[in-house]
Design a protein around this motif. Structure first.
Motif, PDB file in Angstrom:
ATOM      1  N   PRO A  77       0.660 -41.939   5.557  1.00 26.48           N
ATOM      2  CA  PRO A  77       1.683 -42.903   5.970  1.00 26.48           C
ATOM      3  C   PRO A  77       3.068 -42.567   5.421  1.00 26.48           C
ATOM      4  O   PRO A  77       4.071 -42.837   6.081  1.00 26.48           O
ATOM      5  CB  PRO A  77       1.171 -44.231   5.407  1.00 26.48           C
ATOM      6  CG  PRO A  77       0.196 -43.851   4.344  1.00 26.48           C
ATOM      7  CD  PRO A  77      -0.414 -42.562   4.772  1.00 26.48           C
ATOM      8  N   ASP A  78       3.116 -41.971   4.231  1.00 24.81           N
ATOM      9  CA  ASP A  78       4.416 -41.577   3.682  1.00 24.81           C
ATOM     10  C   ASP A  78       5.112 -40.566   4.581  1.00 24.81           C
ATOM     11  O   ASP A  78       6.331 -40.638   4.792  1.00 24.81           O
ATOM     12  CB  ASP A  78       4.245 -40.958   2.282  1.00 24.81           C
ATOM     13  CG  ASP A  78       4.227 -42.009   1.190  1.00 24.81           C
ATOM     14  OD1 ASP A  78       4.290 -43.203   1.538  1.00 24.81           O
ATOM     15  OD2 ASP A  78       4.147 -41.636   0.016  1.00 24.81           O
ATOM     16  N   PHE A  79       4.336 -39.639   5.099  1.00 27.47           N
ATOM     17  CA  PHE A  79       4.915 -38.645   6.014  1.00 27.47           C
ATOM     18  C   PHE A  79       5.464 -39.324   7.269  1.00 27.47           C
ATOM     19  O   PHE A  79       6.571 -39.015   7.720  1.00 27.47           O
ATOM     20  CB  PHE A  79       3.847 -37.610   6.390  1.00 27.47           C
ATOM     21  CG  PHE A  79       4.288 -36.664   7.467  1.00 27.47           C
ATOM     22  CD1 PHE A  79       5.253 -35.703   7.221  1.00 27.47           C
ATOM     23  CD2 PHE A  79       3.757 -36.757   8.745  1.00 27.47           C
ATOM     24  CE1 PHE A  79       5.677 -34.836   8.219  1.00 27.47           C
ATOM     25  CE2 PHE A  79       4.170 -35.895   9.750  1.00 27.47           C
ATOM     26  CZ  PHE A  79       5.135 -34.941   9.483  1.00 27.47           C
ATOM     27  N   ILE A  80       4.707 -40.261   7.802  1.00 30.76           N
ATOM     28  CA  ILE A  80       5.157 -41.000   8.988  1.00 30.76           C
ATOM     29  C   ILE A  80       6.484 -41.702   8.711  1.00 30.76           C
ATOM     30  O   ILE A  80       7.413 -41.664   9.519  1.00 30.76           O
ATOM     31  CB  ILE A  80       4.110 -42.054   9.408  1.00 30.76           C
ATOM     32  CG1 ILE A  80       2.743 -41.408   9.610  1.00 30.76           C
ATOM     33  CG2 ILE A  80       4.566 -42.813  10.643  1.00 30.76           C
ATOM     34  CD1 ILE A  80       2.686 -40.439  10.733  1.00 30.76           C
ATOM     35  N   ARG A  81       6.579 -42.313   7.547  1.00 32.07           N
ATOM     36  CA  ARG A  81       7.806 -43.013   7.183  1.00 32.07           C
ATOM     37  C   ARG A  81       8.978 -42.043   7.056  1.00 32.07           C
ATOM     38  O   ARG A  81      10.085 -42.333   7.506  1.00 32.07           O
ATOM     39  CB  ARG A  81       7.599 -43.790   5.884  1.00 32.07           C
ATOM     40  CG  ARG A  81       6.591 -44.923   6.029  1.00 32.07           C
ATOM     41  CD  ARG A  81       6.255 -45.557   4.691  1.00 32.07           C
ATOM     42  NE  ARG A  81       7.368 -46.311   4.151  1.00 32.07           N
ATOM     43  CZ  ARG A  81       7.603 -47.586   4.401  1.00 32.07           C
ATOM     44  NH1 ARG A  81       6.797 -48.256   5.206  1.00 32.07           N
ATOM     45  NH2 ARG A  81       8.622 -48.189   3.868  1.00 32.07           N
ATOM     46  N   LEU A  82       8.723 -40.904   6.441  1.00 30.66           N
ATOM     47  CA  LEU A  82       9.785 -39.898   6.310  1.00 30.66           C
ATOM     48  C   LEU A  82      10.287 -39.453   7.676  1.00 30.66           C
ATOM     49  O   LEU A  82      11.494 -39.274   7.882  1.00 30.66           O
ATOM     50  CB  LEU A  82       9.277 -38.690   5.520  1.00 30.66           C
ATOM     51  CG  LEU A  82       8.992 -38.927   4.033  1.00 30.66           C
ATOM     52  CD1 LEU A  82       8.343 -37.699   3.421  1.00 30.66           C
ATOM     53  CD2 LEU A  82      10.270 -39.300   3.288  1.00 30.66           C
ATOM     54  N   VAL A  83       9.379 -39.271   8.611  1.00 26.86           N
ATOM     55  CA  VAL A  83       9.771 -38.851   9.960  1.00 26.86           C
ATOM     56  C   VAL A  83      10.581 -39.955  10.643  1.00 26.86           C
ATOM     57  O   VAL A  83      11.594 -39.680  11.299  1.00 26.86           O
ATOM     58  CB  VAL A  83       8.540 -38.460  10.800  1.00 26.86           C
ATOM     59  CG1 VAL A  83       8.939 -38.170  12.244  1.00 26.86           C
ATOM     60  CG2 VAL A  83       7.846 -37.238  10.202  1.00 26.86           C
ATOM     61  N   SER A  84      10.147 -41.194  10.480  1.00 26.27           N
ATOM     62  CA  SER A  84      10.921 -42.313  11.033  1.00 26.27           C
ATOM     63  C   SER A  84      12.325 -42.325  10.450  1.00 26.27           C
ATOM     64  O   SER A  84      13.318 -42.481  11.174  1.00 26.27           O
ATOM     65  CB  SER A  84      10.232 -43.645  10.713  1.00 26.27           C
ATOM     66  OG  SER A  84       9.134 -43.854  11.576  1.00 26.27           O
ATOM     67  N   ILE A  85      12.413 -42.157   9.148  1.00 24.51           N
ATOM     68  CA  ILE A  85      13.708 -42.161   8.463  1.00 24.51           C
ATOM     69  C   ILE A  85      14.579 -41.014   8.975  1.00 24.51           C
ATOM     70  O   ILE A  85      15.768 -41.203   9.242  1.00 24.51           O
ATOM     71  CB  ILE A  85      13.487 -42.057   6.939  1.00 24.51           C
ATOM     72  CG1 ILE A  85      12.840 -43.340   6.418  1.00 24.51           C
ATOM     73  CG2 ILE A  85      14.790 -41.774   6.214  1.00 24.51           C
ATOM     74  CD1 ILE A  85      12.157 -43.196   5.076  1.00 24.51           C
ATOM     75  N   ILE A 104       9.404 -33.814  -9.361  1.00 25.38           N
ATOM     76  CA  ILE A 104      10.553 -34.468  -8.717  1.00 25.38           C
ATOM     77  C   ILE A 104      10.255 -34.692  -7.232  1.00 25.38           C
ATOM     78  O   ILE A 104      10.492 -35.779  -6.698  1.00 25.38           O
ATOM     79  CB  ILE A 104      11.832 -33.614  -8.885  1.00 25.38           C
ATOM     80  CG1 ILE A 104      12.280 -33.620 -10.348  1.00 25.38           C
ATOM     81  CG2 ILE A 104      12.950 -34.139  -7.986  1.00 25.38           C
ATOM     82  CD1 ILE A 104      13.417 -32.651 -10.647  1.00 25.38           C
ATOM     83  N   LEU A 105       9.688 -33.683  -6.578  1.00 28.34           N
ATOM     84  CA  LEU A 105       9.385 -33.817  -5.154  1.00 28.34           C
ATOM     85  C   LEU A 105       8.343 -34.906  -4.905  1.00 28.34           C
ATOM     86  O   LEU A 105       8.449 -35.668  -3.943  1.00 28.34           O
ATOM     87  CB  LEU A 105       8.896 -32.485  -4.587  1.00 28.34           C
ATOM     88  CG  LEU A 105       9.980 -31.447  -4.315  1.00 28.34           C
ATOM     89  CD1 LEU A 105       9.363 -30.144  -3.826  1.00 28.34           C
ATOM     90  CD2 LEU A 105      10.978 -31.962  -3.278  1.00 28.34           C
ATOM     91  N   ASP A 106       7.345 -34.988  -5.772  1.00 25.00           N
ATOM     92  CA  ASP A 106       6.329 -36.030  -5.621  1.00 25.00           C
ATOM     93  C   ASP A 106       6.948 -37.418  -5.665  1.00 25.00           C
ATOM     94  O   ASP A 106       6.740 -38.239  -4.780  1.00 25.00           O
ATOM     95  CB  ASP A 106       5.290 -35.920  -6.759  1.00 25.00           C
ATOM     96  CG  ASP A 106       4.352 -34.743  -6.570  1.00 25.00           C
ATOM     97  OD1 ASP A 106       4.299 -34.203  -5.452  1.00 25.00           O
ATOM     98  OD2 ASP A 106       3.678 -34.360  -7.538  1.00 25.00           O
ATOM     99  N   GLU A 164      21.015 -35.431  -0.751  1.00 22.31           N
ATOM    100  CA  GLU A 164      20.812 -34.935   0.614  1.00 22.31           C
ATOM    101  C   GLU A 164      19.839 -33.743   0.634  1.00 22.31           C
ATOM    102  O   GLU A 164      18.861 -33.721   1.390  1.00 22.31           O
ATOM    103  CB  GLU A 164      22.156 -34.496   1.201  1.00 22.31           C
ATOM    104  CG  GLU A 164      22.221 -34.526   2.711  1.00 22.31           C
ATOM    105  CD  GLU A 164      22.836 -35.820   3.225  1.00 22.31           C
ATOM    106  OE1 GLU A 164      22.542 -36.173   4.383  1.00 22.31           O
ATOM    107  OE2 GLU A 164      23.590 -36.481   2.479  1.00 22.31           O
ATOM    108  N   GLN A 165      20.109 -32.769  -0.204  1.00 17.14           N
ATOM    109  CA  GLN A 165      19.243 -31.581  -0.260  1.00 17.14           C
ATOM    110  C   GLN A 165      17.854 -31.930  -0.790  1.00 17.14           C
ATOM    111  O   GLN A 165      16.874 -31.293  -0.421  1.00 17.14           O
ATOM    112  CB  GLN A 165      19.872 -30.496  -1.142  1.00 17.14           C
ATOM    113  CG  GLN A 165      21.179 -29.943  -0.606  1.00 17.14           C
ATOM    114  CD  GLN A 165      22.367 -30.531  -1.329  1.00 17.14           C
ATOM    115  OE1 GLN A 165      22.524 -31.753  -1.382  1.00 17.14           O
ATOM    116  NE2 GLN A 165      23.207 -29.683  -1.894  1.00 17.14           N
ATOM    117  N   ALA A 216      14.399 -31.131   1.038  1.00 11.67           N
ATOM    118  CA  ALA A 216      13.274 -30.463   0.369  1.00 11.67           C
ATOM    119  C   ALA A 216      11.993 -31.275   0.507  1.00 11.67           C
ATOM    120  O   ALA A 216      10.910 -30.718   0.705  1.00 11.67           O
ATOM    121  CB  ALA A 216      13.606 -30.232  -1.103  1.00 11.67           C
ATOM    122  N   VAL A 217      12.126 -32.591   0.405  1.00 15.03           N
ATOM    123  CA  VAL A 217      10.967 -33.474   0.574  1.00 15.03           C
ATOM    124  C   VAL A 217      10.390 -33.311   1.984  1.00 15.03           C
ATOM    125  O   VAL A 217       9.176 -33.182   2.164  1.00 15.03           O
ATOM    126  CB  VAL A 217      11.362 -34.944   0.311  1.00 15.03           C
ATOM    127  CG1 VAL A 217      10.307 -35.906   0.837  1.00 15.03           C
ATOM    128  CG2 VAL A 217      11.567 -35.172  -1.185  1.00 15.03           C
TER     129      VAL A 217
END
Lengths: 221, 221
Positions: B111-119, B24-26, B64-65, B69-70
Motif C-alpha cells: 500500500p505504501d507503494f500505491i500511495r507514493l504513485v498517487s502522490i 533514511i530511505l526506509d 526533492e531528491q 530516491a524513494v
DNA sequence: GCACTAATGTACGAACCAGTACGTTAGCTA
DNA sequence: TAGCTAACGTACTGGTTCGTACATTAGTGC
C-alpha cells in the motif's frame, strides 16, 4: 466547476456573501487540485480571489474546513450529474454500456475532481468523515445500476452473482485510473491514456470489458 | 520494503554509509506515504532515524531528491517482483488469470507503494521525469503479457485486437483503485474494498473480468 | 437619515520548516 | 601510529505560512 465569472462586478453589489464564497470555492478547488492539501497555499487562494484571506477564515473557518467545503461541492456536482442519468429506457446491455460511457466522460471532463479524490484518499478520507453532508450523500448512479442489473439478471442476459457496488467499483476503477495515473503511466510506458486520439478506443474498451464480464458464463470451480 | 532492522548495531560498524542511506530511505518511504510530499517533514524523517537531518542532505541533496530516491527504490522492488513471474508454462487463459492475481496480490501487499504513485501523480510525475533510473526502467510484466497475448491470439482463444499495454492498464486500474481509493469508497459506499473477508471475491472478480474481456466475441459496429 | 450588523480590508505575529555553517570523529591506509 | 577523509552531530537562520487582532464600510430596517 466555475460558478463565478463576472469581470469586475458591473453594477452589481459590492458586498455579496454568496458570490464571495462561491469565488473562494472556485479558486480553492483549483489550488487544492493543483498542489494537494499541504501543497496548497491559503495566501495563494486569497490572492487569486477578488477578496482577501480574512474572508476565507470568516466564511470557512480554516484551511481544513475549506478543503472539506471544496469536496462537498465537488461531490455535489457529480451527484447532480448522476441524477440526470437517463438510460433505463434502453435494454440492459445497452443501458450498462451507456452508463459506463457516461462515467467515462464525466471522469475525463472533471480531472480536478479526480485529483481531489486522490488527495482525500492520501489523507484517509478524514474530511469526508468529518462532513455531515458527505456522510450520507448516496449515489443515484448506484440505484440505476441496481435496477438495470436486476432487469438483466431476471431476463438471464447477465450472470446472476454480480453486485451493484462491485460493478460500480469496476467501472470507476478504469475511468479513475485513466485520469488519475496518466502521468506516471505515461512516463513509464510512453502512452498517454487521455490522448484525444485514443479516447474512443478506451471508451469502447471499457464498455466491452463490462459487458463481457456481465454476459460471460462463469466457470464455477 | 524495510531493509534495515538491527536493534542497536550490535558489534557492527558505527559508521556505515550504506546502512545509513538504507535507513533514511526506509523511514522516508513511510513518511512520504503517510503524509504526501508536502505533508512529509524532513525533521520527522530524521528524528525516526538513527542519524540526523544533516545526513539526509549529505547523501541525497534535498527533500526533492530524497523523494525521487524513494520512488526509484519502490519501483525497483516491483520490477524485481515482476522478474520472478513464472506463468508462461500455463495455458494462455490460466497464465493471464495468474498474472492478474499476482498483480492483485502485489498491490495489496504494498500500500505504501500505491500511495507514493498517487502522490507522484498529484505532482505530474515530475520526479520520474527527473530521474534517469526511472526513465527507462521498463516493465518485465509487460513483456510477459505481450508473449501470453500473442500465444492466445494465435490459437484463437483470445480476440485479436487487444494490446499488451492496454491490458496492463486494465488489470492495474482495478488493483490500484481497490487500494488507493479504499478510504473514499468505503466512506461513501460503506464497503471496505480491502476487507480480508472479501479478498478472494475481488481477486476472482478481477480474473473473471479480464478473461471475459479477452475471450468475448466482439460485436463490431 | 440613523443605527445596527454583516461583510470586508490591513497589518502583524508566532510557529514551522527546509536547508546550512561549522565543528568533530571513526576508520582506513601507508 | 600518523594523517587523511568519509561520515557524522549541533546549532542556527531565513523565509514561509497559517491564523488573527483590530479597524472600517456597505447595506438594511425603522
Amino acid at each position: 466547476m466555475t460558478s463565478v465569472e463576472e469581470p469586475v462586478r458591473p453594477g452589481g453589489r459590492m458586498r455579496d456573501a454568496a458570490r464571495t464564497q462561491a469565488e473562494i470555492l472556485d479558486v480553492a478547488t483549483q489550488e487544492f487540485a493543483r498542489a494537494g492539501y499541504d501543497g496548497a497555499r491559503v495566501d495563494e487562494i486569497a490572492a487569486r480571489t477578488r477578496t482577501t484571506k480574512r474572508m476565507i477564515y470568516y466564511y470557512f473557518g480554516g484551511k481544513e474546513q475549506l478543503f472539506t467545503a471544496v469536496l462537498e461541492r465537488a461531490y455535489g456536482v457529480i451527484r447532480e450529474a448522476e441524477q440526470q442519468l437517463d438510460v433505463e429506457h434502453l435494454d440492459p446491455v445497452a443501458a450498462i454500456r451507456r452508463l459506463a460511457e457516461l462515467t467515462f466522460d464525466h471522469h475525463e471532463q472533471h480531472p480536478d475532481f479526480i485529483r481531489l479524490v486522490s488527495i482525500e484518499n492520501i489523507h484517509g478520507a478524514e474530511h469526508i468523515a468529518a462532513s455531515e453532508k458527505l456522510g450520507r450523500i448516496g449515489s443515484p448512479a448506484l440505484e440505476v445500476i441496481r435496477r438495470i442489473l436486476a432487469t438483466g439478471q431476471e431476463s438471464g442476459l447477465f450472470t446472476a452473482d454480480v453486485d451493484a457496488v462491485d460493478l460500480h467499483a469496476m467501472i470507476s476503477s478504469f475511468c479513475f485510473f485513466r485520469v488519475a495515473n496518466r502521468h506516471t503511466f505515461g512516463a513509464l510506458f510512453g502512452r498517454d491514456l487521455v490522448d484525444p486520439a485514443q479516447r474512443a478506443h478506451y471508451r469502447t474498451m471499457l464498455g466491452d470489458m463490462v459487458i463481457a464480464y456481465l454476459t460471460a458464463e462463469r466457470t464455477t470451480d
